[in-house]
Write a protein that holds these residues in place. Structure first.
Motif, mmCIF file in Angstrom:
data_model
loop_
_atom_site.group_PDB
_atom_site.id
_atom_site.type_symbol
_atom_site.label_atom_id
_atom_site.label_comp_id
_atom_site.label_asym_id
_atom_site.label_seq_id
_atom_site.Cartn_x
_atom_site.Cartn_y
_atom_site.Cartn_z
ATOM 1 N N ASP A 1 -9.820 1.275 7.130
ATOM 2 C CA ASP A 1 -8.626 0.429 7.193
ATOM 3 C C ASP A 1 -8.921 -0.950 7.785
ATOM 4 O O ASP A 1 -8.237 -1.919 7.457
ATOM 5 C CB ASP A 1 -7.491 1.135 7.947
ATOM 6 C CG ASP A 1 -6.468 1.714 6.960
ATOM 7 O OD1 ASP A 1 -6.244 1.089 5.905
ATOM 8 O OD2 ASP A 1 -5.917 2.793 7.240
ATOM 9 N N ASP B 1 0.875 -1.174 0.000
ATOM 10 C CA ASP B 1 0.000 0.000 0.000
ATOM 11 C C ASP B 1 0.911 1.222 0.000
ATOM 12 O O ASP B 1 1.652 1.445 0.965
ATOM 13 C CB ASP B 1 -0.850 -0.088 1.282
ATOM 14 C CG ASP B 1 -1.819 1.066 1.492
ATOM 15 O OD1 ASP B 1 -1.464 2.219 1.192
ATOM 16 O OD2 ASP B 1 -2.920 0.800 2.009
ATOM 17 N N TYR C 1 -11.520 7.009 8.750
ATOM 18 C CA TYR C 1 -10.270 6.382 8.282
ATOM 19 C C TYR C 1 -10.026 5.024 8.940
ATOM 20 O O TYR C 1 -9.638 4.065 8.275
ATOM 21 C CB TYR C 1 -9.137 7.365 8.620
ATOM 22 C CG TYR C 1 -7.799 7.076 8.005
ATOM 23 C CD1 TYR C 1 -7.618 7.057 6.625
ATOM 24 C CD2 TYR C 1 -6.678 6.867 8.822
ATOM 25 C CE1 TYR C 1 -6.366 6.827 6.078
ATOM 26 C CE2 TYR C 1 -5.428 6.642 8.274
ATOM 27 C CZ TYR C 1 -5.263 6.622 6.913
ATOM 28 O OH TYR C 1 -4.020 6.391 6.370
#
Ligand code: ARG
Length: 580
Positions: A323, A116, A319
């Motif tokens: 994730d 990532d 966020y």
């Protein structure tokens, strides 16, 4: 060669001390001999013997017959000095030269590795803060792919969030706003600047006009509810941005393409499932109207466990939630066996909590390696985080333009006869290479100062130095008529030839080290040492004027050095031009 020497020492240790069979033989290159082993020092305590005595015991057990090793001596408090035969060294050179992998084994055996990296935010311009993740992530992708990992690149674009309500509403209310690259005509390349300007204008209106802010919030709701017109606008904004990112990726020579873009929005449909699973397993709990995971490992202020926000008290997801869904997807759907997240060190706690939660949920098992590849800050000349003179963020395009302009000056100065088109090409490769190399060569976790003068110099540990070393060797090979390598393995080795050949032999172990530690600076350091060993060799051993068969062997060393430099630079994502 270093592997064969290490094996020989291992076998000797196993033979005389079976109780520590399999111990690391601790073999390194050495300035006192070809190789040195510190195995006696490392094992003496455990075995309750004097290291000197153990060294003598192991030394006499090292089998020499049929191996590259010709002598084993003890020295100092318990070192083993090992020398290899000239013949073995030349054989090694010939083998590597004939192999396009330069003798490096594919040690990752298809391990599925998700990397990532980059992950800029839509409708904002890429700035200096995206430099390191993009460059480091790309180099790791190249190294692991070369070692045979099954690499899946993921560009986790920030393409979702409340700011889109504001942008979309603003565009609807200002139909004349010029924000598309087509609107910009010849200046199309800076479409993200226009988007950036749009972002700032919308933000200003949002902050100053309560009614607009209200309409923007309603627009977020419409976006989340999947309203068609709103979604259509959203995807226009996303693709405008993505095209501008693609320009930067092209220019930087990074591998990311549109296929690797899997932004935050991709995980929206998975959020509810992910949360239900965490609640069902008793991992996510209610706290003040929000849903959180309390860490069992990290304490926050006042000794209270640190929370990970799974659902905000207003029902929104952020966020953290994304994730969680992301790591679950990467493990269960993509089949990742290794997960790397390349972001700055300030996100260390975030990823620690994500990994902890994934472990507790049973997604992240012991056979899967998850790591946050953290890095330090790019600093300006004043030693503070790099900003423009006016205190704004430094745009990546401008930074690259400046680097290329500087490289153009430096290269033209060295070779004023270069034709303009070629100069342009080389300046681009040297300037971009310098920015990447300066970033990769500092140990990841450290901050570094962005200093173009130091980065773009023909002397010192720079990519320009390495690129130039490569061009010098290529020119020798051209003058020799690009010989097909023939190595006479019975020739004696000069000391400078030996030093260079053994350094070339260390390429494979260096790359393995980069893959293990995920620290590209080790490859930079290696290439710099290699270039310097080559210079010492070239100063001491004439090549083109030597008589055969010495000439042929030296040309083989030149060929292998050039190939190794070019290969190593390619793993860093840096070009190795023929001339400069
Ligand atoms: N877009 C984020 C930022 O600019 C980085 C995303 C990193 N990847 C992730 N899976 N969180 O900080």
């Amino acid at each position: 060669m270093i592997d064969r020497v290490a094996d020989a020492v291992s076998r000797a240790v196993d033979a005389c001390r079976p109780e520590v069979a399999g111990a690391d033989p601790v073999v390194r290159r050495s300035t006192h001999a070809d190789f040195q082993s510190n195995v006696s020092l490392s094992l003496a305590k455990r075995l309750r013997v004097a290291p000197g005595a153990l060294a003598a015991e192991v030394a006499s057990a090292v089998e020499v017959a049929g191996l590259p090793i010709v002598s084993v001596e003890t020295s100092g408090p318990g070192f083993l000095n090992l020398a290899v035969s000239d013949r073995a060294v030349w054989q090694q050179v010939a083998l590597r030269l004939a192999d396009d992998r330069l003798g490096v084994a594919a040690s990752e055996h298809g391990r599925r590795t998700v990397i990532d990296y980059s992950a800029p935010n839509i409708a904002k311009e890429m700035h200096v803060g995206h430099l390191r993740t993009t460059i480091i992530g790309d180099s790791l992708a190249r190294v692991l792919e070369f070692l045979g990992a099954d690499v899946i690149r993921q560009n986790h674009l920030g393409d979702w969030g409340t700011q889109f309500g504001m942008l979309i509403q603003y565009l609807d209310e200002h139909p004349d706003a010029r924000w598309r690259r087509d609107d910009l005509g010849a200046q199309g390349a800076s479409a993200v600047s226009a988007l950036d300007a749009l972002y700032k204008a919308a933000r200003a209106e949002f902050d100053s006009d309560v009614a607009f802010a209200e309409r923007s919030r309603a627009r977020v709701v419409a976006l989340q509810a999947g309203d068609r017109a709103t979604l259509a606008r959203w995807s226009e904004i996303v693709s405008e941005s993505e095209e501008a990112f693609a320009d930067i990726y092209d220019r930087l020579g990074v591998l990311l393409t549109a296929d690797d873009s899997v932004g935050e929005s991709f995980y929206n449909p998975m959020l509810v499932d992910t949360i239900e699973e965490l609640v069902g397993k008793g991992i996510a709990v209610e706290s003040d109207g929000a849903l959180v995971v309390f860490s069992e490992e990290v304490d926050g202020p006042g000794g209270r466990p640190v929370p990970l926000m799974v659902r905000k008290s207003d029902g929104g997801y952020g966020y953290d939630t994304t994730d969680l869904a992301t790591i679950r997807y990467r493990i269960t759907e993509l089949g990742a066996r290794r997960l790397l997240y390349v972001t700055d060190s300030r996100q260390a706690l975030h990823f620690r909590l994500i990994f902890e939660t994934a472990r507790r949920a049973g997604w992240l098992t012991d056979d899967i390696d998850a790591a946050h590849i953290a890095y330090g800050t790019v600093l300006g000349p004043d030693g503070k985080p790099f900003k423009t003179r006016a205190g704004g963020t430094v745009r990546l395009t401008e930074l690259l333009d400046e680097a290329v302009a500087k490289a153009r000056d430096v290269v033209a100065d060295k070779d004023p006869a270069l034709p303009a088109a070629e100069l342009e090409n080389i300046a681009e490769q040297a300037g971009i290479g310098a920015v990447k190399y300066a970033d990769l060569t500092t140990s990841r976790v450290k901050d570094y100062t962005f200093d173009l003068d130091r980065m773009i110099a023909f002397n010192g540990n720079t990519s320009v130095y390495l690129q130039y070393a490569h061009t010098r060797i290529r020119s020798i090979l051209r003058r020799a008529g690009e010989p097909t390598a023939t190595v006479d393995v019975d020739l004696p080795l000069e000391p400078a030839e030996r030093a260079l050949a053994l350094e070339l032999d260390a390429y494979g172990s260096t790359i393995a080290e980069v893959a293990g530690t995920l620290e590209p600076h080790r490859l930079c350091g290696y290439l710099y040492d290699l270039a310097r060993d080559f210079t010492a060799f070239y100063d001491n051993c004439p090549v083109l004027t030597a008589a055969e068969p010495v000439r042929g062997n030296r040309l083989a060393l030149c060929g292998l050095t050039a190939a190794t430099l070019a290969h190593g630079l390619a793993l860093l994502g840096i070009a190795a031009p023929e001339r400069m």
